[in-house]
Scaffold this motif. Structure first.
Motif: not given
Length: 438
Positions: A28-47
């Motif tokens: 579902p599009h909304g769920v996919a965008m939630l995961f994309v946002g969380m992945a982006g946030a996790a990448a920023i924290l790791v960086l």
């Protein structure tokens, strides 16, 4: 980074994430965008940990985005108007008692149950959370999120009555919930408004907002009847959505309820005689596009807030307890109406559908982020984020399969046809005719 550049980055990530999801996972599009946002946030924290000189400026830039103002001040008017246009107004009128009861009594009851339950859980876990602040959490999490609910309902096998109840409740209870949240927040912060004054504020803001929205919608429809120009008519609908929301806030009425009332009138099937066939096509296409793009962006931003919310290990137990408590309370609140629909109208699985279709999402987090600085704020913010993300991810992923399973197990409910319980699709696609003025 300027606001335009930041918006360009967000929209690009949303577009790329949507394309990848459409090609691979097909979530579902909304769920996919939630995961994309969380992945982006996790990448920023790791960086930030690996290369602070690169990661810290990015986090500082993203932290400057006012999520609460973005949702409550800018996006909500468009999303609610677009969502209201999807609702069958005739069916909503038939189910108005169910809708208004869930949107008012249901919100108040859920606020009390969740608030007291979270307060007791915090005491048991040894965390500092007073009862007034626990009730604030109950108020911000109790309204079902209209954006998340409308996105989930689109893919579900639902009868017209269940669809109208879920849509109507979600569109109206956020306005009621915001008023209850504002009153309880003032009480928790030290003010002491009387119960009578609080109830009066809920009634005045809700009823006044609905009347204002209906009046604005009727005025715009009258103006549309006088012309036949799809560009102007779509512009009028855009002016209505933004203008009525701003005017309601200026008059201290409920902006969300006002814009819902206006959207219901414009989207009502019985008003189609107001517009030419060409205008109907462009109007619905425009608002469908607005709805889909802003929905995707909103869920992406919800996931991205992971780097803003500080989740401490010692709070994990309370956050998970809050998620379970909210889910159980939802089942308890909808039980009377679910049982009524099951027994009176033979709606199979009505209780489960009404309970599982009550998603919580970005609106609750926006309210939590609007809480002023206070020692209780981090705990409430963490619990809200966990409940909202789990709700969108788990309920959003399973709601469609759940309704499909209930539908295939017993066929369409008594008194409905097969077409009435198909997944929600855009209303009949009209082929644009050559537009003629006059």
């Amino acid at each position: 980074m300027s606001p335009f550049e930041l918006a360009a980055v967000f929209l690009t990530l949303v577009a790329v994430g949507g394309w990848l999801n459409a090609r691979t996972l097909k979530l579902p599009h909304g769920v996919a965008m939630l995961f994309v946002g969380m992945a982006g946030a996790a990448a920023i924290l790791v960086l930030q940990n690996v290369s602070p000189t690169v990661g810290r400026p990015i986090q500082t830039t993203l932290a400057s985005v006012d999520f609460a103002q973005t949702v409550l001040g800018y996006m909500l008017a468009f999303l609610l108007f677009a969502g209201a246009m999807q609702v069958d107004l005739a069916e909503l009128r038939r189910r108005r008692l169910s809708v208004w009861t869930l949107a008012t009594v249901g919100v108040v009851a859920s606020t009390a149950i969740v608030g007291v339950g979270l307060w007791l859980a915090a005491r048991w876990l040894g965390l500092s959370l007073t009862l007034p602040w626990a009730l604030v959490f109950g108020a911000l999490i109790s309204p079902t999120d209209p954006i998340a609910v409308l996105a989930a309902v689109k893919g579900g096998h639902l009868s017209n009555s269940l669809r109208a109840i879920l849509q109507g409740e979600a569109l109206y209870n956020d306005g009621v919930g915001i008023v209850v949240f504002t009153g309880l927040l003032a009480f928790a912060a030290g003010a002491a408004p009387s119960l009578l004054r609080g109830l009066e504020a809920v009634f005045v803001q809700a009823a006044g907002g609905l009347a204002l929205g209906a009046a604005g919608g009727a005025l715009v429809l009258t103006a549309m009847r006088a012309i036949d120009d799809f560009v102007v008519e779509v512009s009028l609908s855009l002016a209505l959505a933004t203008g009525i929301y701003a005017l309601a806030h200026a008059l201290h009425l409920s902006g969300p309820i006002a814009v819902v009332g206006a959207g219901l009138l414009v989207g009502d099937a019985h008003t189609r005689g107001t517009m030419s066939q060409t205008t109907q096509v462009y109007l619905r296409s425009f608002w469908t596009l607005v709805d889909e793009i802003l929905n995707a962006l909103l869920f992406f931003l919800l996931g991205l807030q992971l780097f803003v919310v500080k989740l401490e290990f010692r709070q994990a137990g309370l956050c998970l307890a809050a998620a379970g408590l909210v889910a159980m309370t939802r089942f308890a609140v909808v039980l009377p109406w679910g049982s009524y629909l099951h027994l009176r109208h033979e709606e199979r699985g009505a209780r489960v559908i009404l309970a599982w279709g009550g998603l919580h999402g970005a609106l609750s987090l926006a309210l939590a982020l609007s809480i002023p600085r206070d020692p209780h704020r981090p705990l409430i913010l963490a619990a809200t984020y966990v409940v909202a993300t789990l709700s969108v991810a788990i309920q959003g992923l399973t709601f469609g399969p759940l309704t499909s399973a209930l539908h295939s197990r017993g066929g369409p409910p008594k008194g409905t046809t097969e077409s009435e319980v198909q997944p929600m699709r855009p209303r009949q696609r009209l082929v644009p005719q050559r537009h003629q003025n006059g």
